[in-house]
Design an enzyme around this catalytic site. Structure first.
Site, PDB file in Angstrom:
ATOM      1  N   PHE A 123     -63.142 138.409  73.736  1.00 24.55           N
ATOM      2  CA  PHE A 123     -62.269 137.962  72.636  1.00 24.55           C
ATOM      3  C   PHE A 123     -63.187 137.550  71.497  1.00 24.55           C
ATOM      4  CE2 PHE A 123     -60.068 134.331  70.618  1.00 24.55           C
ATOM      5  CZ  PHE A 123     -58.798 134.844  70.394  1.00 24.55           C
ATOM      6  N   SER A 132     -64.705 126.574  64.216  1.00 22.71           N
ATOM      7  CA  SER A 132     -63.459 125.806  64.208  1.00 22.71           C
ATOM      8  C   SER A 132     -62.523 126.294  63.106  1.00 22.71           C
ATOM      9  CB  SER A 132     -63.764 124.319  63.991  1.00 22.71           C
ATOM     10  OG  SER A 132     -64.436 123.810  65.111  1.00 22.71           O
ATOM     11  N   TRP A 156     -71.454 134.103  69.438  1.00 22.25           N
ATOM     12  CA  TRP A 156     -71.146 133.341  70.661  1.00 22.25           C
ATOM     13  C   TRP A 156     -70.024 134.000  71.468  1.00 22.25           C
ATOM     14  CZ3 TRP A 156     -70.439 130.304  65.941  1.00 22.25           C
ATOM     15  CH2 TRP A 156     -71.623 129.746  65.498  1.00 22.25           C
ATOM     16  N   ARG A 268     -76.533 108.907 101.800  1.00 23.25           N
ATOM     17  CA  ARG A 268     -77.756 108.288 101.276  1.00 23.25           C
ATOM     18  C   ARG A 268     -77.795 106.789 101.597  1.00 23.25           C
ATOM     19  NH1 ARG A 268     -82.997 108.698  99.456  1.00 23.25           N
ATOM     20  NH2 ARG A 268     -83.347 107.351  97.663  1.00 23.25           N
ATOM     21  N   GLN A 279     -70.568  98.253  96.069  1.00 25.18           N
ATOM     22  CA  GLN A 279     -69.399  98.219  95.192  1.00 25.18           C
ATOM     23  C   GLN A 279     -69.658  98.923  93.842  1.00 25.18           C
ATOM     24  OE1 GLN A 279     -67.690  94.434  93.700  1.00 25.18           O
ATOM     25  NE2 GLN A 279     -65.912  94.985  94.927  1.00 25.18           N
ATOM     26  N   GLU A 363     -63.208 127.454  72.806  1.00 26.26           N
ATOM     27  CA  GLU A 363     -61.742 127.549  72.699  1.00 26.26           C
ATOM     28  C   GLU A 363     -61.148 126.329  71.985  1.00 26.26           C
ATOM     29  OE1 GLU A 363     -59.678 129.515  75.823  1.00 26.26           O
ATOM     30  OE2 GLU A 363     -61.454 130.647  76.392  1.00 26.26           O
ATOM     31  N   THR A 365     -62.996 122.839  69.766  1.00 23.73           N
ATOM     32  CA  THR A 365     -63.703 121.591  70.095  1.00 23.73           C
ATOM     33  C   THR A 365     -62.683 120.487  70.399  1.00 23.73           C
ATOM     34  OG1 THR A 365     -63.645 120.935  67.783  1.00 23.73           O
ATOM     35  CG2 THR A 365     -65.617 122.146  68.502  1.00 23.73           C
ATOM     36  N   GLU A 367     -62.270 117.961  68.730  1.00 21.45           N
ATOM     37  CA  GLU A 367     -61.661 117.585  67.441  1.00 21.45           C
ATOM     38  C   GLU A 367     -60.491 118.522  67.112  1.00 21.45           C
ATOM     39  OE1 GLU A 367     -65.003 117.933  68.014  1.00 21.45           O
ATOM     40  OE2 GLU A 367     -65.344 115.776  68.105  1.00 21.45           O
TER      41      GLU A 367
HETATM   42  N1  CAA Z   1     -49.138 130.375  67.944  1.00 20.69           N
HETATM   43  C1  CAA Z   1     -48.735 131.211  66.965  1.00 20.69           C
HETATM   44  N2  CAA Z   1     -49.003 130.978  65.660  1.00 20.69           N
HETATM   45  C2  CAA Z   1     -49.731 129.883  65.370  1.00 20.69           C
HETATM   46  C3  CAA Z   1     -50.186 128.976  66.332  1.00 20.69           C
HETATM   47  C4  CAA Z   1     -49.862 129.265  67.677  1.00 20.69           C
HETATM   48  N3  CAA Z   1     -50.252 128.459  68.644  1.00 20.69           N
HETATM   49  N4  CAA Z   1     -50.880 127.998  65.721  1.00 20.69           N
HETATM   50  C5  CAA Z   1     -50.863 128.270  64.418  1.00 20.69           C
HETATM   51  N5  CAA Z   1     -50.161 129.426  64.202  1.00 20.69           N
HETATM   52  C6  CAA Z   1     -49.856 130.047  62.915  1.00 20.69           C
HETATM   53  C7  CAA Z   1     -49.089 129.080  62.003  1.00 20.69           C
HETATM   54  O1  CAA Z   1     -47.704 129.196  62.224  1.00 20.69           O
HETATM   55  C8  CAA Z   1     -49.491 129.578  60.631  1.00 20.69           C
HETATM   56  O2  CAA Z   1     -48.750 130.707  60.294  1.00 20.69           O
HETATM   57  P1  CAA Z   1     -48.029 130.851  58.839  1.00 20.69           P
HETATM   58  O3  CAA Z   1     -48.977 130.298  57.820  1.00 20.69           O
HETATM   59  O4  CAA Z   1     -47.763 132.281  58.707  1.00 20.69           O
HETATM   60  O5  CAA Z   1     -46.789 130.027  58.938  1.00 20.69           O
HETATM   61  C9  CAA Z   1     -50.908 130.086  60.826  1.00 20.69           C
HETATM   62  O6  CAA Z   1     -51.068 130.319  62.226  1.00 20.69           O
HETATM   63  C10 CAA Z   1     -51.939 129.118  60.346  1.00 20.69           C
HETATM   64  O7  CAA Z   1     -51.758 127.913  61.059  1.00 20.69           O
HETATM   65  P2  CAA Z   1     -52.380 126.551  60.573  1.00 20.69           P
HETATM   66  O8  CAA Z   1     -51.935 126.270  59.173  1.00 20.69           O
HETATM   67  O9  CAA Z   1     -52.080 125.544  61.624  1.00 20.69           O
HETATM   68  O10 CAA Z   1     -53.930 126.917  60.520  1.00 20.69           O
HETATM   69  P3  CAA Z   1     -55.185 126.022  60.236  1.00 20.69           P
HETATM   70  O11 CAA Z   1     -56.085 126.742  59.346  1.00 20.69           O
HETATM   71  O12 CAA Z   1     -54.774 124.636  59.831  1.00 20.69           O
HETATM   72  O13 CAA Z   1     -55.913 126.019  61.650  1.00 20.69           O
HETATM   73  C11 CAA Z   1     -56.513 125.248  63.796  1.00 20.69           C
HETATM   74  C12 CAA Z   1     -55.414 125.506  62.783  1.00 20.69           C
HETATM   75  C13 CAA Z   1     -55.794 124.595  64.955  1.00 20.69           C
HETATM   76  C14 CAA Z   1     -57.593 124.337  63.274  1.00 20.69           C
HETATM   77  C15 CAA Z   1     -57.103 126.619  64.205  1.00 20.69           C
HETATM   78  O14 CAA Z   1     -57.880 127.183  63.183  1.00 20.69           O
HETATM   79  C16 CAA Z   1     -57.919 126.572  65.465  1.00 20.69           C
HETATM   80  O15 CAA Z   1     -57.371 126.533  66.573  1.00 20.69           O
HETATM   81  N6  CAA Z   1     -59.284 126.609  65.336  1.00 20.69           N
HETATM   82  C17 CAA Z   1     -60.166 126.670  66.484  1.00 20.69           C
HETATM   83  C18 CAA Z   1     -60.434 128.084  66.845  1.00 20.69           C
HETATM   84  C19 CAA Z   1     -60.967 128.201  68.233  1.00 20.69           C
HETATM   85  O16 CAA Z   1     -60.415 127.681  69.185  1.00 20.69           O
HETATM   86  N7  CAA Z   1     -62.048 128.979  68.377  1.00 20.69           N
HETATM   87  C20 CAA Z   1     -62.587 129.249  69.642  1.00 20.69           C
HETATM   88  C21 CAA Z   1     -63.207 130.596  69.649  1.00 20.69           C
HETATM   89  S1  CAA Z   1     -62.733 131.589  70.970  1.00 20.69           S
HETATM   90  C22 CAA Z   1     -63.684 131.154  72.301  1.00 20.69           C
HETATM   91  O17 CAA Z   1     -64.317 130.121  72.339  1.00 20.69           O
HETATM   92  C23 CAA Z   1     -63.590 132.101  73.409  1.00 20.69           C
HETATM   93  C24 CAA Z   1     -64.718 132.087  74.355  1.00 20.69           C
HETATM   94  O18 CAA Z   1     -65.657 132.840  74.170  1.00 20.69           O
HETATM   95  C25 CAA Z   1     -64.678 131.263  75.560  1.00 20.69           C
END
Ligand code: CAA
Length: 379
Positions: A123, A132, A156, A268, A279, A363, A365, A367
């Site tokens: 992914f 983030s 990453w 141990r 304790q 997936e 942080t 925060e």
């Molecule tokens: N399901 C469907 N749609 C969603 C949703 C969800 N859970 N969450 C948000 N959306 C949609 C919203 O409805 C919105 O749509 P519209 O504007 O069309 O109405 C759009 O997405 C934007 O949403 P936000 O305004 O909430 O977006 P934001 O910019 O404020 O960001 C955030 C929200 C939660 C910070 C998000 O950017 C986020 O989750 N960031 C972290 C990303 C992440 O987890 N990265 C990890 C990388 S993958 C990984 O780590 C895999 C690996 O290798 C193990």
């Protein structure tokens, strides 16, 4: 309210527990030390039906529920979080999204082999300047009629080299911001697609984390998931389920360190008693047990909501936030209980402590989880 697992859940948990002890444990220290991908073990996990756990049998999956997925993630992660992250990404971020949003053609071509565990998926959302802040995609997918021209770099990426099928988020129309992002299925071997160096990581060292480079890769339009501009929503929706997987991974890391600590404390001797008679150690074990149980309940609740078809974004983020912080606290205490032995590799807890850290980062942080939770709270 039902707190008991079904017979089927217990059997699935036992199968994962046995697999972890028999197949993962023997080589886990060596794989961690040499950053060796658990290829053989992942193949066996596919044969057990753990790579496409929640996918319908019509598409080569096992048709299990999300509770079963959480149980399997916990058991595998008690022993080897490098193997369990492969399971998590393949199940939640690749198979789930393809089954839910893919076309029939995409499901037959890509989902079936992924769900059977014949190939592995990745992914690809994160970029050098978009972790983030996932909406800031710099990778571009220019619409060329019957294909997209893909250019950019992803960072990453879990399963970066071992995967065959990659779901890549890329910006098609900057003026539409996140609504101009598309999710494209990219195959390894497509011209212009290159895998970068492997990251030398603190933890989950057996998993292969790479950067990926795309230079004028022609991706057929048929490989776009969903409507034009659906890519960001696709990523967010799949990450919701992914957070249950990583929460359960964090739970497993904590539970693994706790179980080793209980065993060590009973064996141990110090000051003429076992550590378990002291304790100071009893209190540490009591705190660990309580936090782990709370994390487990949060994981199972989020999985249950998903299984019922109810909204679970907040529950998944709560589970991930709490379980990952629990993993960090518990593993640090486990090393402390083990004293000098905890600081050397043979006793496993130092690896679990290093592995725990990533659960607070990938997936989303801690925060990011707080953002998701507080938005629901303040709605
Ligand atoms: N399901 C469907 N749609 C969603 C949703 C969800 N859970 N969450 C948000 N959306 C949609 C919203 O409805 C919105 O749509 P519209 O504007 O069309 O109405 C759009 O997405 C934007 O949403 P936000 O305004 O909430 O977006 P934001 O910019 O404020 O960001 C955030 C929200 C939660 C910070 C998000 O950017 C986020 O989750 N960031 C972290 C990303 C992440 O987890 N990265 C990890 C990388 S993958 C990984 O780590 C895999 C690996 O290798 C193990």
């Amino acid at each position: 309210m039902q707190f008991e697992l079904t017979e089927e859940h217990l059997m699935i948990r036992q199968a994962a527990r046995d697999f972890a002890q028999i197949e993962l444990k023997p080589g886990v220290i060596e794989r961690d030390e040499h950053q060796k991908f658990p290829a053989e073990q992942v193949k066996m996990l596919g044969e057990l039906g753990f790579m496409g756990m929640m996918v319908s049998p019509d598409y080569g999956g096992s048709g299990m529920d999300a509770i079963s997925y959480s149980l399997v993630m916990e058991e595998l992660s008690k022993v080897d979080a490098s193997a369990s992250v492969v399971v998590s990404v393949n199940n939640s971020l690749v198979c789930y999204g393809l089954e839910k949003y893919g076309t029939e053609e995409q499901k037959q071509k890509y989902l079936v082999p992924l769900a059977k565990g014949e190939v592995i998926g990745a992914f690809c959302l994160s970029e050098p300047e978009a972790g983030s802040d996932a909406t800031s995609q710099h990778t571009t997918a220019v619409d060329m009629g019957d294909y997209y021209l893909l250019n950019g770099t992803k960072n990453w990426i879990t399963n970066g080299n071992s995967a065959s099928t990659y779901i890549v988020m890329a910006q098609t129309d900057h003026s539409k911001k996140h609504r101009g992002i598309n999710a494209l299925i990219v195959e390894k071997g497509m011209e212009g697609f290159a895998v970068g160096n492997k990251e030398n990581k603190l933890g989950i060292r057996g998993s292969d984390t790479h950067s990926l480079m795309f230079t004028d890769v022609k991706v057929p339009k048929a490989n776009r998931i969903g409507e034009d501009g659906f890519g960001f929503k696709f990523a967010m929706a799949t990450l919701e389920g992914g957070r249950i997987g990583i929460a359960s991974q964090a739970l497993g890391i904590a539970a693994g360190a706790y179980e080793l600590s209980v065993q060590y404390a009973k064996e141990r001797k110090a000051f003429g008693k076992t550590l378990a008679d002291l304790q100071a150690i009893q209190f540490k074990l009591a705190d660990m047990a309580t936090e782990i149980e709370a994390a487990r309940l949060l994981c199972h609740r989020a999985a249950w909501l998903k299984d019922q078809g109810l909204p679970y974004a907040q529950a998944a983020s709560m589970a991930k936030l709490f379980a990952s912080e629990t993993a960090m606290r518990t593993t640090v205490e486990a090393v402390q209980i083990h004293g000098g032995y905890g600081f050397v590799k043979e006793y496993h807890v130092e690896r679990l402590m290093r592995d725990a850290k990533i659960t607070q980062i990938y997936e989303g942080t801690s925060e990011i989880q707080r953002i998701v939770i507080s938005r629901e709270v303040l709605k």
